[in-house]
Design an enzyme around this catalytic site. Structure first.
Site, PDB file in Angstrom:
ATOM      1  N   CYS A 268      41.392  43.431  29.137  1.00 16.82           N
ATOM      2  CA  CYS A 268      40.713  43.918  30.567  1.00 16.82           C
ATOM      3  C   CYS A 268      41.509  43.711  31.421  1.00 16.82           C
ATOM      4  O   CYS A 268      42.080  44.444  32.353  1.00 16.82           O
ATOM      5  CB  CYS A 268      39.153  43.521  30.583  1.00 16.82           C
ATOM      6  SG  CYS A 268      38.354  43.910  28.983  1.00 16.82           S
TER       7      CYS A 268
HETATM    8  C1  UGA Z   1      36.428  40.445  31.454  1.00 14.67           C
HETATM    9  C2  UGA Z   1      35.179  40.371  32.426  1.00 14.67           C
HETATM   10  O1  UGA Z   1      34.908  39.008  32.534  1.00 14.67           O
HETATM   11  C3  UGA Z   1      33.906  41.187  31.804  1.00 14.67           C
HETATM   12  O2  UGA Z   1      32.987  41.098  33.053  1.00 14.67           O
HETATM   13  C4  UGA Z   1      34.424  42.833  31.520  1.00 14.67           C
HETATM   14  O3  UGA Z   1      33.417  43.383  30.964  1.00 14.67           O
HETATM   15  C5  UGA Z   1      35.603  42.563  30.606  1.00 14.67           C
HETATM   16  O4  UGA Z   1      36.605  41.936  31.061  1.00 14.67           O
HETATM   17  C6  UGA Z   1      35.985  44.244  30.425  1.00 14.67           C
HETATM   18  O5  UGA Z   1      36.449  44.575  31.437  1.00 14.67           O
HETATM   19  O6  UGA Z   1      35.502  44.746  29.478  1.00 14.67           O
HETATM   20  P1  UGA Z   1      36.887  39.300  29.021  1.00 14.67           P
HETATM   21  O7  UGA Z   1      38.233  39.749  29.250  1.00 14.67           O
HETATM   22  O8  UGA Z   1      36.147  39.367  27.828  1.00 14.67           O
HETATM   23  O9  UGA Z   1      35.828  39.780  30.154  1.00 14.67           O
HETATM   24  O10 UGA Z   1      37.229  37.791  29.360  1.00 14.67           O
HETATM   25  P2  UGA Z   1      36.955  36.618  30.570  1.00 14.67           P
HETATM   26  O11 UGA Z   1      35.939  35.582  30.047  1.00 14.67           O
HETATM   27  O12 UGA Z   1      36.785  37.094  31.821  1.00 14.67           O
HETATM   28  O13 UGA Z   1      38.610  36.036  30.627  1.00 14.67           O
HETATM   29  C7  UGA Z   1      39.660  36.762  31.076  1.00 14.67           C
HETATM   30  C8  UGA Z   1      40.716  35.807  30.961  1.00 14.67           C
HETATM   31  O14 UGA Z   1      40.645  34.969  32.027  1.00 14.67           O
HETATM   32  C9  UGA Z   1      40.598  34.620  29.867  1.00 14.67           C
HETATM   33  O15 UGA Z   1      42.096  34.557  29.515  1.00 14.67           O
HETATM   34  C10 UGA Z   1      40.309  33.328  30.588  1.00 14.67           C
HETATM   35  O16 UGA Z   1      40.845  32.407  29.857  1.00 14.67           O
HETATM   36  C11 UGA Z   1      40.842  33.560  31.803  1.00 14.67           C
HETATM   37  N1  UGA Z   1      39.987  32.758  32.924  1.00 14.67           N
HETATM   38  C12 UGA Z   1      38.574  33.103  32.811  1.00 14.67           C
HETATM   39  C13 UGA Z   1      40.617  31.921  33.623  1.00 14.67           C
HETATM   40  O17 UGA Z   1      41.881  31.585  33.531  1.00 14.67           O
HETATM   41  N2  UGA Z   1      40.049  30.883  34.723  1.00 14.67           N
HETATM   42  C14 UGA Z   1      38.581  31.258  34.907  1.00 14.67           C
HETATM   43  O18 UGA Z   1      38.038  30.709  35.744  1.00 14.67           O
HETATM   44  C15 UGA Z   1      37.852  32.295  34.166  1.00 14.67           C
END
Ligand code: UGA
Length: 458
Positions: free
Chosen positions: A278
């Protein structure tokens, strides 16, 4: 209500399961027979915590079923269209993968729209079409509805309605997000369309805020949300690199920053960057679409640039701690883009791996989820025999000079420093790419510890 969903991906299946759990009759369609068969035997075709049990129960109660879209010359094709036609609402939940230039690939969206149009050709009653896939503003009206009109000979607002209903669920905790979302955004073509979709959500907790807006606004809310979350992460990562130079710990800094109610602590965890299907795709797609309208997007460009460089920071830290990396035995713990998923799309493990190979390291990869390992192998056509894949954490760590934590599975968090000390080679180096450990405990054990944004990296 009777609901059809096109696309058995994480969004389609989890959304379908949530509507079925709320008592609706749901059919989820896909062109991939294996996915459909897996669903009909009560097994989700991908890993998502809790989805196994939920799907099994719903399939056995007859509330959820998979529907295979046969090839164009198949005699079963009319039956497929009938199954779509017999429902009240159809959700489009297909992927919008990026083109090489970062723009959105609409191939699957177009195919789904043509299918819906063909299915509606012989329908007399009103039907609602809802786009849940992430698509740039204007796509529902200019592409989806246009194709449906062309292939059904029907008119929007008169014969059928339409909404955009973006999805905000997170992989790894998708079920909770689908059953109990923090908001429901309904972009309506006209009042009737919005009311029908609102009716489908009437069983959901009344405390969940519902926002009714225009279709394009709803489409843009999704991009603005994901762009802001990605910006928070890249901001935290830039702050991490600055903090290191000043001998300050970014995690302590972000704790203080996040206490401001205007900011909140979410998505300020510095690390090796964001991956997944995403954030990288969506930020690139809206940046590319904006550029095609003659607009510069320097903020989004920087968010992406920081994210490209951030995984390499883990390798730089390894180099500064261990010296020349040539022939060093290195292990990457965590291959999926985040814990609790087998999804490896845009995983930061890949750029880390490529850099380590370029430096002449011997690399071992490990992920607690075997499907993640398989997906990682398939990620591209490079000869992966040069990488060793371990079957257990112990095997992964054993006899390594350096271990890099790429994601934060619970199994990794539980590891005692002693295990690293005992299994790794002399002078073990641990690069904590997601700050899952307390640095002091590891230092006490005699491990050379480094972490993104840590105050004693230099
Ligand atoms: C993300 C959004 O958080 C959701 O709200 C959205 O619905 C989804 O995309 C989508 O568009 O379908 P997702 O990709 O499942 O969700 O995962 P996240 O938990 O958001 O993490 C994304 C990435 O960011 C991961 O690689 C995670 O490790 C990283 N991350 C997250 C960080 O490096 N730091 C943080 O503080 C949070």
């Amino acid at each position: 209500m009777k609901v059809s969903i096109i696309g058995i991906g994480p969004v389609g299946l989890v959304t379908g399961a949530a509507f079925a759990e709320h008592g609706n009759n749901v059919v989820v369609a896909d062109i991939d027979k294996e996915r459909v068969n897996a669903l009909n035997s009560g097994k989700p075709p991908f890993y998502e915590p809790g989805l196994d049990n939920l799907v099994k129960g719903l399939v056995s109660r007859g509330l959820l079923r998979g529907l295979f879209k046969p090839s164009n010359d198949s005699e079963n094709l009319p039956l497929y269209y009938k199954s779509i036609r017999d429902t009240d609402i159809t959700f489009i939940c297909v992927g919008t993968p990026p083109n090489p230039d970062g723009s959105m690939n609409l191939e699957y969206i177009k195919k789904a729209s043509i299918d819906i149009g063909t299915a509606l050709k012989d329908k007399k009653e009103y039907h609602l079409v809802v786009s849940k896939s992430t698509i740039v503003p204007g796509t529902t009206e200019d592409v989806i509805l246009k194709l449906i009109e062309e292939h059904s000979s029907k008119k929007r607002e008169i014969d059928f309605g339409a909404c955009s209903n973006p999805e905000f669920l997170l992989q790894g905790s998708a079920i909770a997000g689908a059953l109990n979302p923090d908001r429901i955004v309904i972009g309506e073509l006209d009042k009737k369309s919005g009311d029908v979709l609102m009716e489908l959500y009437s069983d959901f907790d009344e405390k969940i805020p519902r926002l009714k807006v225009g279709i394009k606004t709803a489409e843009m809310i999704k991009y603005a949300s994901n762009s802001l979350l990605a910006t928070k992460i890249s901001f935290a990562n830039e702050m991490a690199n600055i903090c290191e130079r000043f001998g300050v710990d970014v995690y302590e800094v972000m704790e203080g920053v996040g206490l401001d109610y205007r900011i909140n602590p979410g998505f300020l965890r510095a690390g090796v960057g964001f991956g997944g299907s995403c954030f990288p795709k969506d930020v690139k797609a809206i940046a590319s679409a904006s550029r095609s309208k003659g607009l510069k997007v320097p903020l989004l460009d920087s968010v992406l640039l920081i994210n490209e460089e951030q995984p390499l920071r883990a390798v730089e830290l390894a180099e500064s701690a261990a010296g020349d990396l040539k022939d060093k035995d290195v292990c990457i713990l965590g291959l999926s883009f985040k814990p609790d998923t087998d999804d490896v799309r845009e995983t930061r493990a890949l750029p880390i791996l490529m850099k380590l190979l370029e430096k002449g390291c011997k690399v071992t990869g490990y992920d607690p989820e075997p499907k993640a390992v398989n997906n990682f192998r398939k990620l591209f056509h490079q000869d992966f025999s040069i990488v060793n894949f371990a079957r257990s954490i112990e095997e992964a760590i054993k006899d390594k000079d350096i271990v890099i934590i790429q994601n934060e599975w619970e199994d990794f968090k539980k590891l005692e420093p002693r295990i690293f000390k005992t299994l790794m080679k002399k002078n073990p180096v641990l690069i904590d790419g997601r700050r899952i450990y307390d640095p002091e405990i590891f230092l006490k054990e005699g491990i050379i510890y480094r972490s993104i944004g840590w105050k004693r990296n230099f």
